[in-house]
Write an enzyme that holds these catalytic residues in place. Structure first.
Site, PDB file in Angstrom:
ATOM      1  N   ASP A 213       0.858  -1.191   0.000  1.00 18.69           N
ATOM      2  CA  ASP A 213       0.000   0.000   0.000  1.00 18.69           C
ATOM      3  C   ASP A 213       0.891   1.238   0.000  1.00 18.69           C
ATOM      4  O   ASP A 213       1.650   1.468   0.953  1.00 18.69           O
ATOM      5  CB  ASP A 213      -0.895  -0.042   1.243  1.00 18.69           C
ATOM      6  CG  ASP A 213      -1.611   1.268   1.511  1.00 18.69           C
ATOM      7  OD1 ASP A 213      -1.803   2.047   0.558  1.00 18.69           O
ATOM      8  OD2 ASP A 213      -1.967   1.520   2.682  1.00 18.69           O
TER       9      ASP A 213
ATOM     10  N   ASN B 108      -0.414   4.499  -0.632  1.00 15.86           N
ATOM     11  CA  ASN B 108      -1.122   5.746  -0.330  1.00 15.86           C
ATOM     12  C   ASN B 108      -1.761   5.761   1.050  1.00 15.86           C
ATOM     13  O   ASN B 108      -2.518   6.682   1.392  1.00 15.86           O
ATOM     14  CB  ASN B 108      -2.172   6.044  -1.408  1.00 15.86           C
ATOM     15  CG  ASN B 108      -3.256   4.978  -1.476  1.00 15.86           C
ATOM     16  OD1 ASN B 108      -3.278   4.032  -0.690  1.00 15.86           O
ATOM     17  ND2 ASN B 108      -4.172   5.125  -2.435  1.00 15.86           N
TER      18      ASN B 108
ATOM     19  N   ASP C 183      -4.059   3.850   2.567  1.00 16.24           N
ATOM     20  CA  ASP C 183      -5.479   3.572   2.800  1.00 16.24           C
ATOM     21  C   ASP C 183      -5.723   2.164   3.313  1.00 16.24           C
ATOM     22  O   ASP C 183      -6.864   1.736   3.479  1.00 16.24           O
ATOM     23  CB  ASP C 183      -6.290   3.822   1.531  1.00 16.24           C
ATOM     24  CG  ASP C 183      -5.938   2.871   0.388  1.00 16.24           C
ATOM     25  OD1 ASP C 183      -5.005   2.060   0.545  1.00 16.24           O
ATOM     26  OD2 ASP C 183      -6.608   2.947  -0.670  1.00 16.24           O
TER      27      ASP C 183
ATOM     28  N   ASP D 209      -1.861  -1.432  -3.879  1.00 13.49           N
ATOM     29  CA  ASP D 209      -2.183  -0.728  -5.116  1.00 13.49           C
ATOM     30  C   ASP D 209      -1.133  -1.016  -6.183  1.00 13.49           C
ATOM     31  O   ASP D 209      -0.116  -1.664  -5.928  1.00 13.49           O
ATOM     32  CB  ASP D 209      -2.305   0.772  -4.860  1.00 13.49           C
ATOM     33  CG  ASP D 209      -1.174   1.321  -3.994  1.00 13.49           C
ATOM     34  OD1 ASP D 209       0.003   1.111  -4.358  1.00 13.49           O
ATOM     35  OD2 ASP D 209      -1.462   1.954  -2.958  1.00 13.49           O
TER      36      ASP D 209
ATOM     37  N   ASP E 178     -10.161 -16.795 -15.649  1.00 14.66           N
ATOM     38  CA  ASP E 178     -10.876 -17.272 -14.471  1.00 14.66           C
ATOM     39  C   ASP E 178     -12.038 -18.160 -14.899  1.00 14.66           C
ATOM     40  O   ASP E 178     -12.750 -17.857 -15.862  1.00 14.66           O
ATOM     41  CB  ASP E 178     -11.393 -16.059 -13.688  1.00 14.66           C
ATOM     42  CG  ASP E 178     -12.062 -16.438 -12.391  1.00 14.66           C
ATOM     43  OD1 ASP E 178     -11.354 -16.924 -11.491  1.00 14.66           O
ATOM     44  OD2 ASP E 178     -13.288 -16.241 -12.272  1.00 14.66           O
TER      45      ASP E 178
ATOM     46  N   GLU F 236      -8.068 -21.518 -15.933  1.00 18.17           N
ATOM     47  CA  GLU F 236      -8.419 -22.197 -14.682  1.00 18.17           C
ATOM     48  C   GLU F 236      -9.576 -23.142 -14.961  1.00 18.17           C
ATOM     49  O   GLU F 236     -10.666 -22.698 -15.326  1.00 18.17           O
ATOM     50  CB  GLU F 236      -8.822 -21.174 -13.622  1.00 18.17           C
ATOM     51  CG  GLU F 236      -9.292 -21.820 -12.323  1.00 18.17           C
ATOM     52  CD  GLU F 236     -10.042 -20.867 -11.419  1.00 18.17           C
ATOM     53  OE1 GLU F 236      -9.894 -20.979 -10.183  1.00 18.17           O
ATOM     54  OE2 GLU F 236     -10.794 -20.001 -11.935  1.00 18.17           O
TER      55      GLU F 236
END
Length: 554
Positions: free
Chosen positions: A33, A35, A37, A41, A212, A282
């Site tokens: 992370d 930033n 939060d 990211d 997926d 998958e």
């Protein structure tokens, strides 16, 4: 408004770079992370790309980062052609791509094509009426005369695969959450729209796609009921089949339909317009998985490779590994496999394979030694190179809808999704500067942090780096032939051969020492030092310690 892409420059590459490649899965929410939060990211991924490259991998696979309400952590997409603000911007993605390619890393992204979020504009329009331009873009069906669902299909996440919509006064199909409506692939316009989103990312320079639930795209147009299933099959492909009635059906009609083949050909034809792109599908199809993989990879005009859930269970024995590998190569004559012991959907393999906490490090090292020598490409899941065990979380800490639904019989998938521990001394192990991260970092993970292991010779991290360097140094391990040898029950032995590179591997999965006699047809030329293994030839036999191995030229 989504920014239109410009044609990205792309580094020259061999077309089959994916064959035998090592792929590192990044779960962006939990990587870094930047930033503050509490959520990882894309800038965090970019910052840590040198760390990934230093492992010796060939590519990264990014779990979804698209715009999403995050009901299923990004696997419920509301815009296929933009980055969710939680993860950053398209400019951040482009910067990550540039840095990855500078470091020699390919980038594979997740494509969740079978379903969208119920917040996707396509679904909002589709549910508005029965006669709008997108009315047939999702799977809608009338109720039975008694008001019940159109058939007996079940959701992977529990309950019926149908949800009533009061606006259209019809049911819509959802293989997963009710907020993940299934797209109607029988509608050609849906296929065109999805392929356009794939082209969007190809034009941004991505090197491939992990598809997926690739066998879930089509459903039976007649909506026939599924029959009961034999009790010994895990149809869901998830880590809790015994708590979910989904596995009680034979899924003949709600997935793995023959029409899927033609769509995969269309998908491949698009990719083939670009140099050096790849696909990995998958496949969760229970006992039929290998038959499905064979169909999806045959002919060189569909998927490049697939993976199943065969090695993602609790069994870490020679017989099981040998059976899975032999079964794949015996059933799939043209396709290529991608092996993995862990990913974002199953308990971490150190916890599944180790019998107690004390042997976790040894199991982590032996597992990558075995994985790195199997025939196929391999996929590593972030944190396994640190030997991270499954995190034990409290119910109130869970975010995974699957875990929340089936608690306490099943604890969900959050335990393998906790943040990467970068520093042993910093808050949240340097994953985030936020007061609270989206999932906690367990104390036992902090103790295994990257900065501590980088200073320790012989750590799990050091072992991964040296083992992957060993794999890269031997042509036979990239795409050479593989043959198993008959051994004692707790011994896994096989050869890998390509040209003059002919290697023997012997692994002892027993918790005690073992001596192994080789078949007379195998002649050892000289032992080969393989990282972390101490096996040796003594008096004509191979002596192995507990959870140990041996390598030699033959």
């Amino acid at each position: 408004m989504t920014k239109a892409p410009t044609k990205a420059s792309h580094p020259k590459t061999t077309s089959d770079w994916w064959r035998g490649a090592v792929i590192y899965q990044v779960y962006p929410r939990s990587f870094l992370d930047t930033n503050g939060d509490g959520v990882g990211d894309l800038k965090g991924v970019t910052e840590k790309l040198p760390y990934i490259a230093a492992l010796g991998v060939d590519a990264i696979w990014l779990s979804p980062f698209f715009t999403s309400p995050m009901a299923d952590m990004g696997y419920d997409v509301s815009d296929y052609c933009d980055v969710d603000p939680m993860f950053g911007t398209l400019a951040d993605f482009d910067a990550m791509m540039t840095e990855a390619h500078r470091l020699g890393l390919k980038v594979i992204i997740d494509q969740v094509l079978s379903h969208t979020s119920d917040q996707h504009p396509w679904f909002k329009e589709s549910r508005a009426s029965r006669d709008n331009p997108k009315a047939d873009w999702f799977v809608w069906a009338a109720a039975k005369p008694d008001g019940t669902a159109p058939n007996n299909w079940l959701s992977v996440f529990g309950g019926p695969a149908w949800e009533w919509d009061g606006v259209r006064k019809q049911y819509y199909m959802h293989n997963f959450l009710t907020s993940q409506p299934d797209l109607n692939f029988h509608n050609r316009e849906v296929q065109e729209a999805l392929l356009a989103t794939v082209k969007f990312w190809l034009d941004r320079g991505v090197d491939g796609f992990r598809l997926d639930t690739v066998n879930y795209f089509f459903h039976d147009k007649e909506l026939r009921n599924n029959p009961p299933h034999a009790p010994d099959s895990d149809e869901a492909g998830l880590d809790a089949p015994d708590v979910n009635p989904y596995g009680m059906q034979s899924h003949l009609y709600d997935k793995t339909q023959p029409e899927n083949i033609e769509f995969l050909k269309r998908f491949r034809a698009l990719l083939d317009r670009y140099d050096g792109r790849t696909t990995v599908g998958e496949v969760g199809d229970g006992a039929r998985s290998l038959k499905t993989v064979a169909a999806y990879t045959a002919g060189g005009d569909k998927l490049h490779m697939c993976y199943t859930f065969d090695l993602l269970g609790p069994d870490f024995t020679p017989n099981h590994i040998r059976h899975c590998v032999d079964a794949f190569h015996g059933s799939v004559s043209e396709g290529w496999v991608c092996w993995a012991f862990s990913n974002h959907d199953v308990n971490r393999h150190v916890s599944r394979f180790a019998q107690n906490a004390e042997e976790r490090e040894a199991v982590a090292k032996l597992a990558i030694s075995v994985l790195a020598t199997l025939r196929g490409s391999i996929c590593l899941y972030q944190g396994e190179e640190l030997g991270l065990p499954e995190a034990e979380l409290q119910f109130e800490e869970l975010t995974d809808p699957y875990g929340i639904r089936f608690w306490p019989a099943f604890k969900g998938r959050d335990g393998c999704r906790t943040p990467m521990p970068w520093s042993v001394a910093k808050e949240h192990a340097a994953f985030s500067t936020a007061k609270k991260s989206w999932l906690p970092v367990p104390p036992e993970h902090r103790a295994l942090a990257v900065d501590r292991q980088e200073k320790t010779s012989g750590s799990v991290l050091d072992h991964y780096r040296t083992t992957l360097a060993f794999r890269k140094a031997h042509a036979a391990l990239r795409d050479g032939e593989m043959e198993f040898l008959k051994t004692e029950e707790d011994v896994l032995a096989f050869t890998r051969k390509k040209g003059d590179d002919r290697l023997l591997f012997v692994f002892n999965l027993r918790r005690g020492p073992q001596a192994v006699k080789l078949p007379s047809r195998i002649t050892i030329k000289e032992p080969v030092v393989m990282p972390g293994l101490s096996g040796a030839v003594v008096d004509g036999e191979i002596r192995l310690g507990a959870l140990d191995g041996f390598c030699a030229k033959i």
